[in-house]
Design a protein around this motif. Structure first.
Motif, short mmCIF file in Angstrom:
data_model
loop_
_atom_site.label_atom_id
_atom_site.label_comp_id
_atom_site.label_asym_id
_atom_site.label_seq_id
_atom_site.Cartn_x
_atom_site.Cartn_y
_atom_site.Cartn_z
N GLU A 129 -7.58 -12.92 -16.99
CA GLU A 129 -7.91 -13.04 -18.41
C GLU A 129 -9.39 -13.28 -18.65
O GLU A 129 -10.05 -14.02 -17.92
N ALA A 130 -9.89 -12.61 -19.70
CA ALA A 130 -11.24 -12.80 -20.24
C ALA A 130 -12.33 -12.75 -19.16
O ALA A 130 -13.09 -13.69 -18.99
N ASP A 131 -12.39 -11.63 -18.45
CA ASP A 131 -13.37 -11.49 -17.37
C ASP A 131 -13.80 -10.03 -17.27
O ASP A 131 -12.97 -9.15 -17.08
N ARG A 132 -15.10 -9.77 -17.39
CA ARG A 132 -15.62 -8.41 -17.24
C ARG A 132 -15.69 -7.97 -15.77
O ARG A 132 -15.78 -6.79 -15.48
N ASP A 133 -15.65 -8.95 -14.86
CA ASP A 133 -15.75 -8.69 -13.43
C ASP A 133 -14.57 -9.33 -12.68
O ASP A 133 -14.76 -10.20 -11.83
N PRO A 134 -13.34 -8.90 -12.98
CA PRO A 134 -12.19 -9.56 -12.36
C PRO A 134 -12.03 -9.24 -10.87
O PRO A 134 -12.27 -8.14 -10.43
N LEU A 135 -11.63 -10.27 -10.13
CA LEU A 135 -11.26 -10.14 -8.73
C LEU A 135 -9.76 -10.42 -8.69
O LEU A 135 -9.32 -11.51 -9.06
N PHE A 136 -8.97 -9.45 -8.27
CA PHE A 136 -7.53 -9.58 -8.28
C PHE A 136 -7.05 -10.17 -6.96
O PHE A 136 -7.39 -9.67 -5.89
N LEU A 137 -6.29 -11.24 -7.05
CA LEU A 137 -5.81 -11.92 -5.85
C LEU A 137 -4.59 -11.22 -5.26
O LEU A 137 -4.29 -11.38 -4.08
N THR A 138 -3.86 -10.47 -6.09
CA THR A 138 -2.71 -9.73 -5.61
C THR A 138 -3.18 -8.50 -4.86
O THR A 138 -3.79 -7.61 -5.44
N GLY A 139 -2.94 -8.45 -3.56
CA GLY A 139 -3.31 -7.29 -2.76
C GLY A 139 -2.28 -6.19 -2.91
O GLY A 139 -1.18 -6.39 -3.43
N VAL A 140 -2.63 -5.02 -2.47
CA VAL A 140 -1.74 -3.87 -2.51
C VAL A 140 -1.36 -3.53 -1.08
O VAL A 140 -2.22 -3.34 -0.23
N THR A 141 -0.08 -3.47 -0.81
CA THR A 141 0.43 -3.10 0.50
C THR A 141 1.34 -1.90 0.34
O THR A 141 2.26 -1.91 -0.47
N PHE A 142 1.07 -0.85 1.10
CA PHE A 142 1.94 0.31 1.06
C PHE A 142 3.26 -0.05 1.72
O PHE A 142 3.29 -0.75 2.73
N PRO A 143 4.37 0.44 1.20
CA PRO A 143 5.66 0.11 1.80
C PRO A 143 5.79 0.69 3.21
O PRO A 143 5.40 1.83 3.45
N PRO A 144 6.32 -0.09 4.16
CA PRO A 144 6.42 0.38 5.54
C PRO A 144 7.35 1.58 5.71
O PRO A 144 7.17 2.37 6.63
N GLU A 145 8.30 1.74 4.81
CA GLU A 145 9.21 2.88 4.94
C GLU A 145 8.58 4.20 4.46
O GLU A 145 9.13 5.27 4.66
N GLN A 146 7.41 4.11 3.84
CA GLN A 146 6.70 5.30 3.37
C GLN A 146 5.40 5.44 4.16
O GLN A 146 4.42 4.79 3.86
N PRO A 147 5.36 6.27 5.19
CA PRO A 147 4.16 6.40 6.01
C PRO A 147 2.96 6.86 5.19
O PRO A 147 3.07 7.74 4.35
N ALA A 148 1.82 6.23 5.43
CA ALA A 148 0.58 6.63 4.78
C ALA A 148 -0.22 7.50 5.73
O ALA A 148 -0.20 7.29 6.93
N SER A 149 -0.90 8.47 5.18
CA SER A 149 -1.77 9.33 5.98
C SER A 149 -3.12 9.37 5.29
O SER A 149 -3.25 8.92 4.14
N PRO A 150 -4.15 9.91 5.94
CA PRO A 150 -5.45 10.01 5.26
C PRO A 150 -5.39 10.83 3.97
O PRO A 150 -6.21 10.64 3.08
N GLU A 151 -4.40 11.69 3.83
CA GLU A 151 -4.27 12.52 2.62
C GLU A 151 -3.53 11.80 1.49
O GLU A 151 -3.52 12.29 0.35
#
Length: 150
Positions: free
Chosen positions: A85-107
């Motif tokens: 809230e009320a921040d022009r430069d927010p730092l989000f503490l919630t990280g993003v993790t890709f689900p392990p059942e969905q393989p990630a590739s460089p594409e």
């Protein structure tokens, strides 16, 4: 001075290429772990210079993250950060993790969409901007940081 109506801000995605995932000195937890069977990707998001068109109010920002498999053009996962809230430069503490059942590739594509939450109780928000990048862009990023304009 830059015309902010044309450039509402930018987001920074921080990651660390490592076999170990953890927090770095400024508290950003991030990492990429690729294994032949189940790659794991994690990253954190921070935004800078967010502005609300026609207002001096600081935004209450939330970032919606969509992960797309480009080969099948299908949505792999969708999540969002907490609202800062009320921040022009927010730092989000919630990280993003890709689900392990969905393989990630460089594409694999990641779309960040930033909103200003005007009223949480009515779930009213205003679109501030969006940007798309690939996991490969993260892997090639200098200093393990990717800065993208919205």
């Amino acid at each position: 001075m830059e015309d902010m109506s044309q450039h509402p801000g930018h987001c920074r995605v921080d990651m660390k290429e490592s076999m170990e995932l953890g927090a770095n000195a400024d508290g950003l937890a991030a990492g990429v772990l690729f294994s032949p069977k189940f790659p794991r990707v994690e990253f954190n998001i921070a935004c800078r210079d967010l502005v609300i068109s026609g207002s001096n109010r600081k935004p209450s920002a939330v970032v919606h993250v969509a992960v797309v498999d480009p080969r099948e053009q299908s949505l792999v996962s969708q999540t969002s950060t907490e609202t800062v809230e009320a921040d022009r430069d927010p730092l989000f503490l919630t990280g993003v993790t890709f689900p392990p059942e969905q393989p990630a590739s460089p594409e694999t594509l990641v779309k960040l969409t930033v909103y200003d939450v005007k009223d949480k109780s009515r779930q009213a928000s205003v679109f501030l901007g969006s940007a798309t990048f690939s996991v490969g862009d993260l892997l090639r990023a200098t200093d393990q940081r990717l800065t993208i304009n919205l």
